[in-house]
Write a protein that holds these residues in place. Structure first.
Motif, short mmCIF file in Angstrom:
data_model
loop_
_atom_site.label_atom_id
_atom_site.label_comp_id
_atom_site.label_asym_id
_atom_site.label_seq_id
_atom_site.Cartn_x
_atom_site.Cartn_y
_atom_site.Cartn_z
N LEU A 84 -2.66 4.84 -2.45
CA LEU A 84 -3.71 5.40 -1.59
C LEU A 84 -3.47 6.88 -1.33
N GLY A 85 -4.47 7.69 -1.67
CA GLY A 85 -4.47 9.10 -1.30
C GLY A 85 -5.25 9.24 -0.01
N ASN A 86 -4.54 9.33 1.11
CA ASN A 86 -5.21 9.32 2.41
C ASN A 86 -5.64 10.72 2.84
N LYS A 87 -6.52 10.76 3.84
CA LYS A 87 -7.07 11.98 4.45
C LYS A 87 -8.05 12.69 3.51
N CYS A 88 -8.84 11.90 2.76
CA CYS A 88 -9.80 12.51 1.84
C CYS A 88 -10.94 13.20 2.58
N ASP A 89 -11.02 13.02 3.90
CA ASP A 89 -12.00 13.76 4.69
C ASP A 89 -11.63 15.24 4.78
N LEU A 90 -10.38 15.59 4.45
CA LEU A 90 -9.91 16.98 4.47
C LEU A 90 -9.94 17.56 3.06
N GLY A 91 -11.06 17.35 2.39
CA GLY A 91 -11.18 17.78 0.99
C GLY A 91 -10.95 19.26 0.77
N SER A 92 -11.31 20.09 1.73
CA SER A 92 -11.15 21.54 1.58
C SER A 92 -9.68 21.95 1.60
N LEU A 93 -8.80 21.05 2.09
CA LEU A 93 -7.36 21.34 2.16
C LEU A 93 -6.58 20.61 1.07
N ARG A 94 -7.30 19.99 0.12
CA ARG A 94 -6.66 19.20 -0.93
C ARG A 94 -5.68 20.02 -1.75
N MET A 135 0.87 -1.17 0.00
CA MET A 135 0.00 0.00 0.00
C MET A 135 0.91 1.22 0.00
N LEU A 136 0.87 1.96 -1.07
CA LEU A 136 1.73 3.13 -1.27
C LEU A 136 0.91 4.37 -0.92
N VAL A 137 1.23 5.01 0.22
CA VAL A 137 0.34 6.02 0.80
C VAL A 137 0.92 7.44 0.71
N TYR A 138 0.06 8.39 0.33
CA TYR A 138 0.42 9.81 0.40
C TYR A 138 -0.73 10.56 1.03
N ASP A 139 -0.48 11.81 1.39
CA ASP A 139 -1.47 12.68 2.04
C ASP A 139 -1.98 13.68 0.99
N ILE A 140 -3.28 13.67 0.72
CA ILE A 140 -3.82 14.54 -0.34
C ILE A 140 -3.67 16.02 0.01
#
Length: 224
Positions: A127-137, A93-98
């Motif tokens: 995986l683009g993680n933290k998609c709950d923080l869409g306003s900070l994308r 699982m290759l993870v980054y922070d959106i």
């Protein structure tokens, strides 16, 4: 808990798959693992030191699969240590922070390191993680999709906080690993069967004395 949860006691394990979580520090690797393995999320999560792992058992095609998921530290000083843990991994699982562009920009380097140490048939999920923080994308979905398509990776956006796509990401990866392993096993079985059949039905014909001396193939009689 979902229907895929099974007690790991008193049951037969058909497969054990090692999966590694990789990516920069603080992208949420440990939170994703905690959400999938224990259905937990910790607001005061600390940075992973070295390597940790957890397990969870799921059912795929009536087969019991035990996922052994390794959580690798993202800090540079642990890179030499964690690289040894790629060995034997059949999934990653290759993870980054959106919300942090740099973590996405580093994905290519993580992927290069992974492919340098892991099996060539390893199944990889971006995986683009933290998609709950869409306003900070700051990382557009299109950029990630393009990268995943170019590198032949699965791709999803997840949120360890609200569980978005966490279950789907892990089960998709594990299911594809199962498909790859099953296909390899079937190919090996077919090859063995073919080799066995090639050993059967070989008749040696001993020519009789009245056969023509002009025959092109002869089996010598008598001993040398």
């Amino acid at each position: 808990m979902g229907s895929t949860y099974q007690s790991e006691f008193n049951q037969r394990i058909d497969y054990v798959f090692k999966v590694v979580l990789i990516g920069d520090s603080a992208v949420g690797k440990s939170q994703l693992l905690g959400r999938f393995a224990r259905s937990e999320f910790s607001l005061d999560s600390k940075a992973t030191i070295g390597v940790e792992f957890q397990t969870r058992t799921i059912i795929v095609d009536q087969k019991t699969i035990k996922a052994q998921i390794w959580d690798t530290a993202g800090q540079e000083r642990y890179r030499a240590v964690t690289s040894a843990y790629y060995r034997g991994a059949v999934g990653a699982m290759l993870v980054y922070d959106i919300t942090k562009r740099q973590t996405f920009d580093h994905i290519a380097r993580w992927l290069e390191e992974l492919r340098g140490h892991a099996d060539k048939n390893i199944v990889i999920m971006l995986l683009g993680n933290k998609c709950d923080l869409g306003s900070l994308r700051v990382v557009p979905v299109e950029d990630a999709k393009e990268f995943a398509q170019r590198e032949n990776l699965f791709f999803m956006e997840t949120s360890a906080l609200d569980s978005t796509n966490v279950e789907a990401a892990f089960t998709t990866t594990l299911t594809d690993i199962y498909r790859v392993v099953s296909k390899k096993a079937l190919t090996a079985s077919n090859t063995q069967n073919q080799n066995a059949s090639n050993l059967k039905g070989t008749n040696i014909v001993i020519p009789t004395q009245d056969q023509s001396t002009n025959d092109t193939e002869r089996v010598p009689s008598g001993c040398c």
